[in-house]
Design an enzyme around this catalytic site. Structure first.
Site, PDB file in Angstrom:
ATOM      1  N   GLY A  13       0.872  -1.184   0.000  1.00 10.14           N
ATOM      2  CA  GLY A  13       0.000   0.000   0.000  1.00 10.14           C
ATOM      3  C   GLY A  13       0.901   1.224   0.000  1.00 10.14           C
ATOM      4  O   GLY A  13       1.832   1.304   0.800  1.00 10.14           O
ATOM      5  N   LYS A  14       0.596   2.165  -0.889  1.00 13.56           N
ATOM      6  CA  LYS A  14       1.511   3.299  -1.020  1.00 13.56           C
ATOM      7  C   LYS A  14       1.626   4.097   0.282  1.00 13.56           C
ATOM      8  O   LYS A  14       2.718   4.529   0.661  1.00 13.56           O
ATOM      9  CB  LYS A  14       1.074   4.212  -2.175  1.00 13.56           C
ATOM     10  CG  LYS A  14       1.197   3.506  -3.523  1.00 13.56           C
ATOM     11  CD  LYS A  14       0.961   4.444  -4.680  1.00 13.56           C
ATOM     12  CE  LYS A  14       0.666   3.666  -5.958  1.00 13.56           C
ATOM     13  NZ  LYS A  14       1.669   2.673  -6.313  1.00 13.56           N
ATOM     14  N   GLY A  15       0.501   4.296   0.974  1.00  9.92           N
ATOM     15  CA  GLY A  15       0.557   5.040   2.236  1.00  9.92           C
ATOM     16  C   GLY A  15       1.422   4.320   3.259  1.00  9.92           C
ATOM     17  O   GLY A  15       2.324   4.904   3.866  1.00  9.92           O
ATOM     18  N   ASN A  53       3.656   1.929   2.796  1.00 12.02           N
ATOM     19  CA  ASN A  53       5.062   1.823   2.381  1.00 12.02           C
ATOM     20  C   ASN A  53       5.807   3.127   2.665  1.00 12.02           C
ATOM     21  O   ASN A  53       6.952   3.122   3.124  1.00 12.02           O
ATOM     22  CB  ASN A  53       5.165   1.539   0.872  1.00 12.02           C
ATOM     23  CG  ASN A  53       4.565   0.201   0.488  1.00 12.02           C
ATOM     24  OD1 ASN A  53       4.321  -0.640   1.335  1.00 12.02           O
ATOM     25  ND2 ASN A  53       4.327   0.007  -0.801  1.00 12.02           N
ATOM     26  N   LEU A  81      12.224   9.933 -12.643  1.00 11.19           N
ATOM     27  CA  LEU A  81      12.415   9.239 -13.928  1.00 11.19           C
ATOM     28  C   LEU A  81      13.087   7.886 -13.747  1.00 11.19           C
ATOM     29  O   LEU A  81      13.682   7.358 -14.690  1.00 11.19           O
ATOM     30  CB  LEU A  81      13.267  10.109 -14.857  1.00 11.19           C
ATOM     31  CG  LEU A  81      12.654  11.437 -15.318  1.00 11.19           C
ATOM     32  CD1 LEU A  81      13.714  12.335 -15.941  1.00 11.19           C
ATOM     33  CD2 LEU A  81      11.538  11.185 -16.324  1.00 11.19           C
ATOM     34  N   SER A 135      15.610   5.174 -13.504  1.00  8.18           N
ATOM     35  CA  SER A 135      17.049   5.083 -13.788  1.00  8.18           C
ATOM     36  C   SER A 135      17.586   6.295 -14.558  1.00  8.18           C
ATOM     37  O   SER A 135      18.787   6.411 -14.783  1.00  8.18           O
ATOM     38  CB  SER A 135      17.337   3.812 -14.571  1.00  8.18           C
ATOM     39  OG  SER A 135      16.594   3.842 -15.765  1.00  8.18           O
ATOM     40  N   ASP A 171      13.707  -5.418  -8.216  1.00 10.19           N
ATOM     41  CA  ASP A 171      12.263  -5.275  -7.978  1.00 10.19           C
ATOM     42  C   ASP A 171      11.980  -3.794  -7.690  1.00 10.19           C
ATOM     43  O   ASP A 171      12.351  -3.291  -6.629  1.00 10.19           O
ATOM     44  CB  ASP A 171      11.877  -6.164  -6.780  1.00 10.19           C
ATOM     45  CG  ASP A 171      10.398  -6.073  -6.435  1.00 10.19           C
ATOM     46  OD1 ASP A 171       9.698  -5.237  -7.017  1.00 10.19           O
ATOM     47  OD2 ASP A 171       9.950  -6.846  -5.569  1.00 10.19           O
ATOM     48  N   ALA A 219       7.521  -0.250  -5.051  1.00  5.61           N
ATOM     49  CA  ALA A 219       7.704   0.609  -3.873  1.00  5.61           C
ATOM     50  C   ALA A 219       8.965   1.463  -3.901  1.00  5.61           C
ATOM     51  O   ALA A 219       9.256   2.162  -2.933  1.00  5.61           O
ATOM     52  CB  ALA A 219       7.645  -0.192  -2.569  1.00  5.61           C
ATOM     53  N   ALA A 220       9.706   1.464  -5.024  1.00  3.75           N
ATOM     54  CA  ALA A 220      10.873   2.353  -5.099  1.00  3.75           C
ATOM     55  C   ALA A 220      10.404   3.816  -5.020  1.00  3.75           C
ATOM     56  O   ALA A 220      11.027   4.655  -4.349  1.00  3.75           O
ATOM     57  CB  ALA A 220      11.659   2.099  -6.381  1.00  3.75           C
ATOM     58  N   GLY A 221       9.267   4.104  -5.681  1.00  3.19           N
ATOM     59  CA  GLY A 221       8.710   5.464  -5.595  1.00  3.19           C
ATOM     60  C   GLY A 221       8.259   5.788  -4.173  1.00  3.19           C
ATOM     61  O   GLY A 221       8.373   6.930  -3.715  1.00  3.19           O
ATOM     62  N   ASP A 222       7.756   4.782  -3.477  1.00  2.00           N
ATOM     63  CA  ASP A 222       7.333   4.999  -2.079  1.00  2.00           C
ATOM     64  C   ASP A 222       8.548   5.278  -1.193  1.00  2.00           C
ATOM     65  O   ASP A 222       8.491   6.122  -0.286  1.00  2.00           O
ATOM     66  CB  ASP A 222       6.583   3.771  -1.551  1.00  2.00           C
ATOM     67  CG  ASP A 222       5.317   3.503  -2.351  1.00  2.00           C
ATOM     68  OD1 ASP A 222       4.740   4.471  -2.877  1.00  2.00           O
ATOM     69  OD2 ASP A 222       4.908   2.333  -2.431  1.00  2.00           O
TER      70      ASP A 222
HETATM   71  O1  RIB Z   1       3.828   1.531  -4.779  1.00  2.00           O
HETATM   72  C1  RIB Z   1       3.779   0.154  -4.558  1.00  2.00           C
HETATM   73  C2  RIB Z   1       2.481  -0.212  -3.920  1.00  2.00           C
HETATM   74  O2  RIB Z   1       1.440   0.067  -4.824  1.00  2.00           O
HETATM   75  C3  RIB Z   1       2.321  -1.669  -3.578  1.00  2.00           C
HETATM   76  O3  RIB Z   1       2.793  -2.005  -2.301  1.00  2.00           O
HETATM   77  C4  RIB Z   1       0.833  -1.893  -3.769  1.00  2.00           C
HETATM   78  O4  RIB Z   1       0.162  -2.175  -2.586  1.00  2.00           O
HETATM   79  C5  RIB Z   1       0.292  -0.631  -4.427  1.00  2.00           C
HETATM   80  O5  RIB Z   1      -0.341   0.164  -3.533  1.00  2.00           O
END
Ligand code: RIB
Length: 317
Positions: free
Chosen positions: A38-40, A42, A221, A223, A246, A249-252
């Site tokens: 989940g973005k929140g 994470n 952006l 890489s 993987d 969640a890198a953006g998170d």
């Molecule tokens: O940004 C990654 C997330 O997007 C995942 O963990 C997934 O739950 C979605 O919310």
């Protein structure tokens, strides 16, 4: 002083595949697991792992995942007093496929996240007096994000919005409430109806987002690095070279680290650097919350990449 995250909590159902399926296609997978996402959630874990007091306001469902998700957040030192169990709904779910290059596709079903509303905004507003940053995404109802932004703005708490998943566009008044917006290239393209795919188009997008009323626009952006436009400067931060396995969640990781840095009083350049480093580190591990770097890991990574960390902010005219 703390980071407040108002956002989603999901159970992630992940399959590893050699390549992402096209429409109508079935592909073989090599691995499968479920994990907390989940973005929140994470982004809250990303900030908490960097040593910043972090509160998550949101909802899980009245199912067995709900309790597991809350326990996982607590294990990562996220304050969950205002994350509630909503017995009317199942927990939010994300179905994710990740290919051999670490690229992913995600479909989400909101579940309890879709019920995050006025009551949760009330809980959030009680935390605002001690907040340095309010961090939100778009996996909860847009009307809730708008209400929270209006209240936080009145209390002069800086608002960071990760516009993910992107809408065609978001209301003009919401743009005007946002201090920092952080789309990736896909989200920037969807918000603006233009193709954003490299630093030059990201610069145009960042400027266009500022023209819509946001204070600072940061376009991620992957890489190819990050472009940031503030009221007084526009700059480019190159990506840290890592072998991504993987990118979920890198953006998170970026957003949580950015919020943690701002909460620590770092400059926008340093905050973007923290975000870029946390995103790069997260991409080197499988999973979402379990892939967020600790403060020690972040600092030693920045130390190892001193070339980028010290001279990696390139002004753009
Ligand atoms: O940004 C990654 C997330 O997007 C995942 O963990 C997934 O739950 C979605 O919310």
């Amino acid at each position: 002083m703390s980071v407040i995250v108002l956002g989603s909590i999901n159970i992630d159902i992940v399959a590893k595949v050699s390549r992402l399926p096209i429409a109508g296609e079935t592909v073989h997978g090599s691995d499968f697991f479920t994990t907390a996402g989940g973005k929140g959630a994470n982004q809250a874990v990303a900030a908490a792992r960097l040593g910043v007091e972090t509160y998550l306001v949101g909802r899980v469902g009245g199912d067995r995942f709900g309790q597991e998700l809350l326990t996982s957040l607590r294990d990562f030192s996220v304050q969950t007093e205002h994350a509630i169990v909503d017995d009317r709904a199942p927990s939010g779910t994300a179905v994710i496929v990740v290919d051999r290059h670490g690229e992913n596709q995600i479909a989400i079903v909101a579940g309890a996240n879709g019920n995050v509303g006025e009551t949760d905004v009330e809980s959030m507003s009680k935390l605002l007096p001690q907040a340095r940053v309010l961090l939100m995404q778009l996996e909860i109802p847009l009307s809730t994000v708008e209400l929270a932004a209006t209240i936080a703005r009145k209390q002069k708490v800086p608002i960071v919005l990760d516009p993910a998943p992107a809408y065609q566009d978001i209301p003009a008044q919401l743009y005007a409430s946002i201090d920092i917006i952080t789309p990736n290239e896909t989200e920037a393209s969807q918000l603006l109806g233009m193709s954003v795919h490299n630093p030059e188009t990201a610069r145009c997008a960042a400027i266009a987002l500022r023209e819509k009323g946001v204070g600072t626009a940061i376009v991620k952006l992957g890489s190819q690095g990050v472009v940031c436009a503030t009221a007084s400067k526009t700059f480019f931060t190159p990506a840290f070279p890592v072998k991504a396995i993987d990118t979920v969640a890198a953006g998170d990781a970026f957003n949580g680290a950015l919020a943690a840095a701002i909460s620590n009083g770092l400059s926008i350049e340093q905050a973007v650097m923290w975000g870029a480093a946390a995103g790069a580190l997260c991409a080197t591990k499988s999973g979402a919350q379990s892939a967020m770097p600790s403060l020690d890991e972040l600092k030693s990574f920045l130390d190892r990449h001193r070339d980028i960390a010290t001279s990696g902010v390139i002004p753009i005219l």
